[in-house]
Scaffold this motif. Structure first.
Motif, PDB file in Angstrom:
ATOM      1  N   HIS A 182       0.865  -1.289   0.100  1.00  0.00           N
ATOM      2  CA  HIS A 182       0.156  -0.036   0.107  1.00  0.00           C
ATOM      3  C   HIS A 182       0.976   1.308  -0.195  1.00  0.00           C
ATOM      4  CE1 HIS A 182      -3.534  -2.547   0.405  1.00  0.00           C
ATOM      5  NE2 HIS A 182      -3.144  -2.952   1.565  1.00  0.00           N
ATOM      6  N   CYS A 183       2.152   1.154  -0.023  1.00  0.00           N
ATOM      7  CA  CYS A 183       3.045   2.364   0.081  1.00  0.00           C
ATOM      8  C   CYS A 183       3.189   2.738  -1.342  1.00  0.00           C
ATOM      9  CB  CYS A 183       4.292   1.983   0.812  1.00  0.00           C
ATOM     10  SG  CYS A 183       5.553   1.103  -0.321  1.00  0.00           S
ATOM     11  N   THR A 184       3.703   3.945  -1.511  1.00  0.00           N
ATOM     12  CA  THR A 184       4.159   4.636  -2.937  1.00  0.00           C
ATOM     13  C   THR A 184       5.266   3.976  -3.566  1.00  0.00           C
ATOM     14  OG1 THR A 184       5.525   6.315  -1.819  1.00  0.00           O
ATOM     15  CG2 THR A 184       3.431   7.026  -1.963  1.00  0.00           C
ATOM     16  N   ALA A 185       5.289   4.355  -4.794  1.00  0.00           N
ATOM     17  CA  ALA A 185       6.682   3.742  -5.613  1.00  0.00           C
ATOM     18  C   ALA A 185       7.804   4.167  -4.794  1.00  0.00           C
ATOM     19  CB  ALA A 185       6.656   3.968  -6.800  1.00  0.00           C
ATOM     20  N   GLU A 186       7.822   5.475  -4.341  1.00  0.00           N
ATOM     21  CA  GLU A 186       9.215   6.180  -3.827  1.00  0.00           C
ATOM     22  C   GLU A 186       9.374   5.299  -2.592  1.00  0.00           C
ATOM     23  OE1 GLU A 186      10.805   9.953  -1.950  1.00  0.00           O
ATOM     24  OE2 GLU A 186       8.971  10.273  -3.383  1.00  0.00           O
ATOM     25  N   ASP A 187       8.606   5.034  -2.041  1.00  0.00           N
ATOM     26  CA  ASP A 187       8.865   4.218  -0.434  1.00  0.00           C
ATOM     27  C   ASP A 187       9.267   2.823  -0.715  1.00  0.00           C
ATOM     28  OD1 ASP A 187       8.586   6.196   1.441  1.00  0.00           O
ATOM     29  OD2 ASP A 187       6.536   5.996   2.160  1.00  0.00           O
ATOM     30  N   SER A 210       5.073   4.396   9.202  1.00  0.00           N
ATOM     31  CA  SER A 210       5.744   5.025   7.952  1.00  0.00           C
ATOM     32  C   SER A 210       7.232   4.485   7.768  1.00  0.00           C
ATOM     33  CB  SER A 210       5.922   6.594   8.220  1.00  0.00           C
ATOM     34  OG  SER A 210       6.987   6.733   9.342  1.00  0.00           O
ATOM     35  N   ASN A 442      10.431  10.358 -11.061  1.00  0.00           N
ATOM     36  CA  ASN A 442       9.430  10.609 -11.578  1.00  0.00           C
ATOM     37  C   ASN A 442       9.071  10.591 -13.094  1.00  0.00           C
ATOM     38  OD1 ASN A 442       8.561  11.820  -9.060  1.00  0.00           O
ATOM     39  ND2 ASN A 442      10.071  13.484  -9.149  1.00  0.00           N
ATOM     40  N   ASP A 464       6.931   4.859 -10.796  1.00  0.00           N
ATOM     41  CA  ASP A 464       5.604   4.373 -10.808  1.00  0.00           C
ATOM     42  C   ASP A 464       5.230   3.292 -11.822  1.00  0.00           C
ATOM     43  OD1 ASP A 464       4.672   5.976  -8.549  1.00  0.00           O
ATOM     44  OD2 ASP A 464       4.121   7.705  -9.965  1.00  0.00           O
ATOM     45  N   ARG A 468       4.054  -0.410 -10.884  1.00  0.00           N
ATOM     46  CA  ARG A 468       2.589  -0.467 -10.890  1.00  0.00           C
ATOM     47  C   ARG A 468       1.937  -1.861 -11.121  1.00  0.00           C
ATOM     48  NH1 ARG A 468       2.150   2.821 -15.201  1.00  0.00           N
ATOM     49  NH2 ARG A 468       2.010   4.728 -13.810  1.00  0.00           N
TER      50      ARG A 468
END
Length: 470
Positions: A182-187, A210, A442, A464, A468
Motif C-alpha cells: 500500500h506504500c508509494t513507489a518512492e517508498d 511510516s 518521476n 511508478d 505499477r
C-alpha cells in the motif's frame, strides 16, 4: 502471507507429481525463506519433516527417531545408529503405496557435521533402496559451503543422486514491494534500498507505520530486531566474524580493491582474498568489472551487494554510540532526510532498474534478450573524460545492446540526460543496434514523451511504471 517463489514451487510440485524417486537440494543463507518455501509447498500434503539442531549425533538421532515414530504412527524406536534409522526409512518406503512419500531433512548440515558418515549412509540407501521407490527426499541447509561441497560437490558421496537443486536467493525489489503493497513507489524503492529482498527482514515491517518509523524501530533501536542482525549472521555463518565485519566496514567506507581493503584493516593481501571469496559466496559482496572487460581486468571494484548490509554498514554502524545513548529515532530521521541517503538510494535504484529489465524481458516488453548484463565505466575518447553507463544489457548474437541511465532525483534536465546517454553510444564496441533506456524517479515531461513516442529505440520508465504491476 506467502509471497513469490512460483518457479521454485512449480519445480517442487513437478517432483511430487512424478512416480519415481526424487531428491531436491535446497540451500541459501539464513533468513532467505527456505523453511517457509518447504512449508508452503507441503501445505495440504503429509511429510516426514525433521529439522536438525546443533547437537551431538546421539541427540540428533533421538530426535529423528521421534519424528519417524510420529509420522508412521509407531511406538518410539531407539535406533542404535544412523544406519538403522535410514534402513528403517527404506523399508517403510518400499511398503509405501499411493502418493509420494516425502522426507524432509531440514538444516541437514547440522546432522551431517555431527555424524560425518551420514552422506554415505544416505548414498547407500538411495542406491540400494530409495531409487526404486516413489519417495521425495528434500535436503535443506543454510551452510552454503557445506551444501555445495558435501552434498552437491563431485567428491560428495551424494554426488549425482540429486534430481534437482534450488539455491534460494533474496527477492527482487518487485516481490519485496509486495510486503508493503500500500506504500508509494518512492517508498517501495526506499524500503528495498534499506532492507533488500530478504523475506525475514521484510516480514518485520509494520504496514501501520511510516518508512521512517519502521527503520527507527528495527534498525536504530537497541531492542530492534535488526539492530545487530549483520553481526549475528556473521557469528552464525563464519569463523573469525570480526575480520569479516572489518572488511564489510572497509568496503562501505569506499575501499574497493583487495589491496586497499587489506591495507585498511591490516591484513596481507593474500589473506584477505580468502575472506572476500567467502563473502562473495554468501552474496554479501560483489566484484564488478566494466561490461565487456575480461574477468581479470584491473578495473574491478568491490562493493556490498546485499542492500540491507550496505545500508546497515553505511548508516547504522557509524552511529552505534548515539543509538545506544537513546538518539536512535533522531538519527533515523536525519538519515532518511539526508543528501547522503538520497545518493545511496540512487545507487541501489540502478540495481532495481536492472531487475526491471529482466522482468520486462520475461513479459515481452524488451527489444532484446539480456544475455549479458552489467555496467560500464572508463574513458570517453571523444569527450576526453572518465564516464560511466549505469545499466548495460546485451544480446551478442544479434549485436543488440541496451544502455540505461538511472536518475533518482526529484527534477531532471531531460534534454541533457538524453544527450549525455547518446554520447555514450559506441563506447562498448561490437553492437549494431542500440536501445536507450531512461529510468527516473518521476515521470518525464509530456513533451519529451511526445517527441520520442514513435522512436522504438527509446524507453522511458519512472518509478511508478516500474512498480505499477506489483
Amino acid at each position: 502471507m506467502f509471497i513469490g517463489r512460483q518457479h521454485e514451487l512449480i519445480a517442487l510440485q513437478r517432483m511430487y507429481d512424478s512416480k519415481r524417486f526424487e531428491m531436491m537440494v535446497i540451500y541459501g543463507r539464513r533468513r532467505v525463506g527456505k523453511t517457509a518455501l518447504i512449508d508452503h509447498f507441503l501445505d495440504g500434503k503429509t511429510a516426514l519433516y525433521f529439522t536438525a539442531r546443533q547437537q551431538n549425533s546421539r541427540l540428533i538421532l533421538q530426535s529423528f527417531a521421534m519424528a519417524i515414530a510420529a509420522y508412521f504412527n509407531q511406538p518410539e524406536v531407539d535406533f542404535r545408529s544412523w544406519d538403522n534409522a535410514i534402513d528403517y526409512l527404506v523399508s517403510q518406503a518400499r511398503r509405501h503405496a499411493g502418493d509420494k512419500l516425502v522426507i524432509v531433512l531440514d538444516e541437514f548440515p547440522y546432522a551431517a557435521e555431527a555424524e560425518p558418515s551420514l552422506p554415505s549412509i544416505l548414498q547407500i540407501a538411495i542406491d540400494h533402496g530409495l531409487k526404486d521407490t516413489n519417495t521425495m527426499l528434500i535436503l535443506s541447509g543454510s551452510n552454503q559451503g557445506f551444501m555445495e561441497s558435501k552434498v552437491l560437490g563431485v567428491h560428495s558421496p551424494l554426488y549425482g543422486r540429486r534430481t534437482g537443486q534450488i539455491k534460494l536467493q533474496p527477492f527482487d525489489c518487485f516481490d519485496a514491494a509486495r510486503f508493503v503493497e500500500h506504500c508509494t513507489a518512492e517508498d517501495a524503492v526506499r524500503y528495498y534500498a534499506t532492507f533488500g529482498g530478504t523475506p525475514y527482514y521484510l516480514a518485520q515491517l509494520d504496514p501501520q507505520l511510516s518508512y521512517e518509523q519502521n527503520v527507527a524501530m528495527l534498525c536504530f533501536d537497541q531492542a530492534g530486531l535488526l539492530y545487530e542482525e549483520p553481526m549475528m549472521m556473521l557469528r552464525e555463518e563464519l569463523k573469525s566474524p570480526a575480520i569479516y565485519d572489518s572488511i564489510l566496514q572497509a568496503v562501505s567506507n569506499g575501499c574497493n580493491t583487495p589491496k586497499i581493503i587489506a591495507d585498511h584493516i591490516g591484513l596481507e593481501p593474500t589473506s584477505v582474498s580468502f575472506y572476500l571469496k567467502t563473502l562473495e559466496e554468501l552474496r554479501l559482496i560483489e566484484r564488478s568489472i566494466p561490461f565487456g572487460e575480461k574477468p581479470t581486468s584491473r578495473k574491478s571494484r568491490i562493493h556490498i551487494k546485499d542492500p540491507f548490509f550496505a545500508y546497515w554498514y553505511r548508516f547504522v554502524a557509524p552511529n552505534v554510540t548515539l543509538i545506544e545513548t537513546g538518539s536512535g529515532v533522531e538519527i533515523a530521521r536525519k538519515t532518511a532526510e539526508s543528501a547522503v541517503f538520497a545518493t545511496y538510494v540512487g545507487q541501489q535504484f540502478e540495481t532495481m532498474c536492472m531487475q526491471w529489465i529482466f522482468r520486462a524481458f520475461r513479459s515481452g516488453k524488451l527489444p532484446l534478450m539480456p544475455v549479458l548484463t552489467g555496467k560500464w565505466w572508463g574513458n570517453n575518447p571523444l569527450k576526453r573524460e572518465e564516464t560511466d553507463i549505469d545499466v548495460v544489457a546485451a544480446e551478442p548474437d544479434e549485436k543488440k545492446i541496451l544502455l540505461g541511465e538511472c536518475k533518482w532525483r526529484n527534477t531532471v534536465n531531460e534534454t541533457e540526460m538524453i544527450a549525455s546517454l547518446r554520447d555514450r553510444i559506441g563506447l562498448i564496441r561490437g553492437y549494431r543496434e542500440t536501445t536507450l533506456a531512461f529510468f527516473t524517479k518521476n515521470p518525464v515531461h509530456e513533451t519529451t514523451l511526445a517527441k520520442y513516442r514513435n522512436d522504438p529505440d527509446m524507453i522511458f520508465v519512472c518509478a511508478d511504471d516500474m512498480f505499477r504491476e506489483r
